[in-house]
Design a protein around this motif. Structure first.
Motif, PDB file in Angstrom:
ATOM      1  N   MET A   1       0.829  -1.197   0.000  1.00  0.00           N
ATOM      2  CA  MET A   1       0.000   0.000   0.000  1.00  0.00           C
ATOM      3  C   MET A   1       0.867   1.252   0.000  1.00  0.00           C
ATOM      4  SD  MET A   1      -2.951  -1.171   2.648  1.00  0.00           S
ATOM      5  CE  MET A   1      -3.760  -2.752   2.389  1.00  0.00           C
ATOM      6  N   ALA A   2       0.233   2.372  -0.337  1.00  0.00           N
ATOM      7  CA  ALA A   2       0.964   3.637  -0.401  1.00  0.00           C
ATOM      8  C   ALA A   2       1.564   4.008   0.947  1.00  0.00           C
ATOM      9  CB  ALA A   2       0.032   4.745  -0.886  1.00  0.00           C
ATOM     10  N   CYS A   3       0.929   3.538   2.031  1.00  0.00           N
ATOM     11  CA  CYS A   3       1.426   3.859   3.370  1.00  0.00           C
ATOM     12  C   CYS A   3       2.610   2.989   3.773  1.00  0.00           C
ATOM     13  CB  CYS A   3       0.302   3.690   4.392  1.00  0.00           C
ATOM     14  SG  CYS A   3      -0.362   2.006   4.468  1.00  0.00           S
ATOM     15  N   GLY A   4       2.955   2.016   2.922  1.00  0.00           N
ATOM     16  CA  GLY A   4       4.090   1.158   3.208  1.00  0.00           C
ATOM     17  C   GLY A   4       3.733  -0.156   3.868  1.00  0.00           C
ATOM     18  N   GLU A   5       2.462  -0.340   4.269  1.00  0.00           N
ATOM     19  CA  GLU A   5       2.046  -1.605   4.871  1.00  0.00           C
ATOM     20  C   GLU A   5       1.615  -2.586   3.796  1.00  0.00           C
ATOM     21  OE1 GLU A   5       0.396  -1.502   9.026  1.00  0.00           O
ATOM     22  OE2 GLU A   5      -0.471   0.359   8.259  1.00  0.00           O
ATOM     23  N   TYR A   6       1.456  -3.832   4.209  1.00  0.00           N
ATOM     24  CA  TYR A   6       1.104  -4.901   3.266  1.00  0.00           C
ATOM     25  C   TYR A   6      -0.074  -5.682   3.846  1.00  0.00           C
ATOM     26  CZ  TYR A   6       1.539  -8.879   0.099  1.00  0.00           C
ATOM     27  OH  TYR A   6       1.282  -9.838  -0.849  1.00  0.00           O
ATOM     28  N   GLY A   7      -1.018  -6.032   2.967  1.00  0.00           N
ATOM     29  CA  GLY A   7      -2.151  -6.837   3.408  1.00  0.00           C
ATOM     30  C   GLY A   7      -3.381  -6.521   2.594  1.00  0.00           C
ATOM     31  N   PRO A   8      -4.554  -7.017   3.003  1.00  0.00           N
ATOM     32  CA  PRO A   8      -5.789  -6.734   2.273  1.00  0.00           C
ATOM     33  C   PRO A   8      -6.212  -5.283   2.466  1.00  0.00           C
ATOM     34  CG  PRO A   8      -6.266  -7.969   4.270  1.00  0.00           C
ATOM     35  CD  PRO A   8      -4.774  -7.919   4.148  1.00  0.00           C
ATOM     36  N   GLY A   9      -6.698  -4.674   1.414  1.00  0.00           N
ATOM     37  CA  GLY A   9      -7.117  -3.280   1.478  1.00  0.00           C
ATOM     38  C   GLY A   9      -6.946  -2.536   0.167  1.00  0.00           C
ATOM     39  N   ARG A  10      -6.194  -3.119  -0.776  1.00  0.00           N
ATOM     40  CA  ARG A  10      -6.016  -2.485  -2.085  1.00  0.00           C
ATOM     41  C   ARG A  10      -7.312  -2.608  -2.899  1.00  0.00           C
ATOM     42  NH1 ARG A  10      -0.885  -1.922  -4.481  1.00  0.00           N
ATOM     43  NH2 ARG A  10      -1.814  -2.548  -6.456  1.00  0.00           N
ATOM     44  N   MET A  11      -7.712  -1.538  -3.531  1.00  0.00           N
ATOM     45  CA  MET A  11      -8.920  -1.584  -4.349  1.00  0.00           C
ATOM     46  C   MET A  11      -8.739  -2.575  -5.491  1.00  0.00           C
ATOM     47  SD  MET A  11     -11.123   1.525  -6.062  1.00  0.00           S
ATOM     48  CE  MET A  11     -10.569   1.592  -7.772  1.00  0.00           C
ATOM     49  N   ALA A  12      -9.801  -3.297  -5.820  1.00  0.00           N
ATOM     50  CA  ALA A  12      -9.778  -4.219  -6.950  1.00  0.00           C
ATOM     51  C   ALA A  12      -9.358  -3.474  -8.215  1.00  0.00           C
ATOM     52  CB  ALA A  12     -11.153  -4.857  -7.140  1.00  0.00           C
ATOM     53  N   GLU A  13      -8.724  -4.191  -9.127  1.00  0.00           N
ATOM     54  CA  GLU A  13      -8.284  -3.577 -10.376  1.00  0.00           C
ATOM     55  C   GLU A  13      -9.492  -3.250 -11.252  1.00  0.00           C
ATOM     56  OE1 GLU A  13      -5.165  -2.652 -10.968  1.00  0.00           O
ATOM     57  OE2 GLU A  13      -4.785  -3.380  -8.941  1.00  0.00           O
ATOM     58  N   PRO A  14      -9.372  -2.247 -12.126  1.00  0.00           N
ATOM     59  CA  PRO A  14     -10.515  -1.835 -12.942  1.00  0.00           C
ATOM     60  C   PRO A  14     -11.190  -2.972 -13.706  1.00  0.00           C
ATOM     61  CG  PRO A  14      -8.799  -0.184 -13.081  1.00  0.00           C
ATOM     62  CD  PRO A  14      -8.225  -1.325 -12.276  1.00  0.00           C
ATOM     63  N   LEU A  15     -10.423  -3.885 -14.282  1.00  0.00           N
ATOM     64  CA  LEU A  15     -11.046  -4.981 -15.029  1.00  0.00           C
ATOM     65  C   LEU A  15     -11.778  -5.950 -14.105  1.00  0.00           C
ATOM     66  CD1 LEU A  15      -8.402  -5.751 -17.794  1.00  0.00           C
ATOM     67  CD2 LEU A  15     -10.656  -4.704 -18.080  1.00  0.00           C
ATOM     68  N   GLU A  16     -11.310  -6.099 -12.868  1.00  0.00           N
ATOM     69  CA  GLU A  16     -12.042  -6.910 -11.900  1.00  0.00           C
ATOM     70  C   GLU A  16     -13.383  -6.259 -11.578  1.00  0.00           C
ATOM     71  OE1 GLU A  16      -9.328  -9.013  -8.781  1.00  0.00           O
ATOM     72  OE2 GLU A  16      -8.522  -7.020  -9.082  1.00  0.00           O
ATOM     73  N   ILE A  17     -13.377  -4.937 -11.460  1.00  0.00           N
ATOM     74  CA  ILE A  17     -14.624  -4.221 -11.178  1.00  0.00           C
ATOM     75  C   ILE A  17     -15.566  -4.318 -12.370  1.00  0.00           C
ATOM     76  CG2 ILE A  17     -15.616  -1.986 -10.573  1.00  0.00           C
ATOM     77  CD1 ILE A  17     -12.956  -1.301  -9.209  1.00  0.00           C
ATOM     78  N   VAL A  18     -15.023  -4.208 -13.577  1.00  0.00           N
ATOM     79  CA  VAL A  18     -15.851  -4.360 -14.779  1.00  0.00           C
ATOM     80  C   VAL A  18     -16.517  -5.742 -14.795  1.00  0.00           C
ATOM     81  CG1 VAL A  18     -15.801  -4.569 -17.293  1.00  0.00           C
ATOM     82  CG2 VAL A  18     -14.583  -2.704 -16.171  1.00  0.00           C
ATOM     83  N   ALA A  19     -15.754  -6.779 -14.468  1.00  0.00           N
ATOM     84  CA  ALA A  19     -16.312  -8.128 -14.442  1.00  0.00           C
ATOM     85  C   ALA A  19     -17.424  -8.237 -13.399  1.00  0.00           C
ATOM     86  CB  ALA A  19     -15.212  -9.144 -14.141  1.00  0.00           C
TER      87      ALA A  19
END
Length: 400
Positions: A155-173
């Motif tokens: 993540m932009a804050c430097g941490e790692y884990g769940p929380g990243r927004m789904a990619e645009p093509l995943e959202i399209v699906a």
């Protein structure tokens, strides 16, 4: 599937807002009308001008804009769309939705609508895992709100884990799946993906360079076409798509068991790069390096998953599709492999080092079937996946 549809896109305030610009572009490529709503916090990350330019429409930002109220009105704005998408859905937006607050335009639109809603959460991992967010998520899903993501990663804050927004093509699906039936609605598609890891000892293994990108793209395209998807994946470097049943495995033997447990299926696509051999008597402890000594490793043949499933007398999927990754005589070797394995189709691709296909973002395949050969132009793996899924849907429709 989305041509002529109308999406009301609410862009929340988070670093992931930049992905919403690409989401708008992807939706418009598919013939979707996108009406954007930008929260005050969202405007700190992307500008109204950039959002409006990509959407080709006015951006709505203010609940108290008298001109907007006269022309459309926030109540009507919330009801003319086929679907409301919130991307990114921040912790604050999710909290407002769960509590039914209406203190800004976005929250008021969401409270005043009877249109289906899909959210793509995005926030710091600690915020995502906080008990308050979990309660809000449970409330929203109980209210019938769809969720896509979040993904796991840095993540932009430097941490790692769940929380990243789904990619645009995943959202399209997810949008395609939410908005209704597709050509594979009511069908079950089984997809294998990624490499397998065959242990030498607890820290070493035999593997190959497969990223799992093509298999993940096929599973995503099948889900977007309305199918129920069982996605059996080895330890791939790309995340699995959302909205599918993910079964994670390590070895070829585990993959075979998972595939057999997932049957019956209407179509099975074997995109995994399964290791041909495993190490006999893999060690329980780390093999130590000793000067002047080279360890002797004895290999044994792995189960042939594609051939095993294609050769079933009972429970064989009506359509079995294999892949042939070759470095020479691509079509000849692939055609021979199709006959040897007993599958209906095989997709041949040249994975020589200079092609950049193995582990890359593009693919160039040749579909070989009993009735002929189709040479597809090089394209992104998502485009290849959609073409394959269209072909599968057409085949199942004519053989039902």
């Amino acid at each position: 599937m989305l041509t002529g549809r109308h999406i009301l896109l609410i862009v929340g305030g988070g670093i992931a807002a930049y992905k919403s610009l690409d989401l708008i572009r992807r939706l418009r490529e598919r013939g979707v009308t996108v009406t954007p709503v930008l929260t005050r916090a969202g405007a700190e990350f992307v500008t109204p001008l950039s959002v409006s330019s990509l959407a080709g429409r006015k951006v709505y930002t203010d609940l108290w804009d008298l001109t907007d109220e006269a022309e459309m009105g926030h109540i009507q704005l919330s009801r003319v769309a086929d679907l409301i998408v919130v991307a990114p859905a921040t912790a604050d937006l999710m909290s407002k939705m769960a509590m039914g607050r209406a203190d800004d335009l976005a929250a008021t639109l969401l409270l005043a609508t009877d249109t289906p809603v899909l959210i793509a959460p995005a926030m710091n991992v600690r915020m995502w895992e906080h008990a308050a967010t979990r309660r809000n998520l449970a409330t929203l899903t109980a209210d019938g709100i769809g969720v896509v993501g979040p993904n796991e990663g840095g993540m932009a804050c430097g941490e790692y884990g769940p929380g990243r927004m789904a990619e645009p093509l995943e959202i399209v699906a997810a949008i395609e799946a939410r908005l209704g039936s597709g050509p594979l609605t009511g069908r079950h598609v089984l997809v294998t993906s990624g490499p397998t890891h065959e242990p030498i000892d607890p820290v070493r293994y035999i593997a190959n360079r497969s990223s799992g990108a093509q298999g993940a793209a096929i599973a995503s395209a099948a889900r977007a076409a309305g199918a129920r998807v069982s996605f059996v994946t080895g330890p791939a470097t790309v995340p699995p798509p959302t909205g599918v049943d993910v079964i994670r495995v390590e070895t070829a033997a585990e993959m075979l068991r998972a595939v057999e447990a997932a049957l019956p299926a209407d179509a099975a696509v074997f995109a995994a790069a399964v290791a041909d051999w495993h190490v006999e008597g893999a060690g329980d402890t780390k093999m130590k390096k000793r000067p002047g000594e080279v360890p002797q490793i004895r290999l044994a043949e792995n189960p042939d998953i594609l051939r095993r499933i294609a050769g079933l007398d009972a429970g064989r999927p009506p359509l079995v599709v294999g892949f042939a990754a070759e470095t020479e005589n691509v079509e000849e070797n692939a055609a021979a492999k199709r006959l040897r394995k007993g599958c209906d189709w095989i997709l041949a691709n040249d994975v020589s080092a200079d092609t950049g296909i193995m582990g890359g973002s593009e693919n160039a395949v040749t579909l070989i079937a009993q009735d002929g050969v189709e040479r597809w132009p090089r394209a992104g793996k998502d485009a290849v996946a959609r073409r394959l899924v269209d072909r599968i849907a057409a085949h199942l429709a004519t053989t039902a």
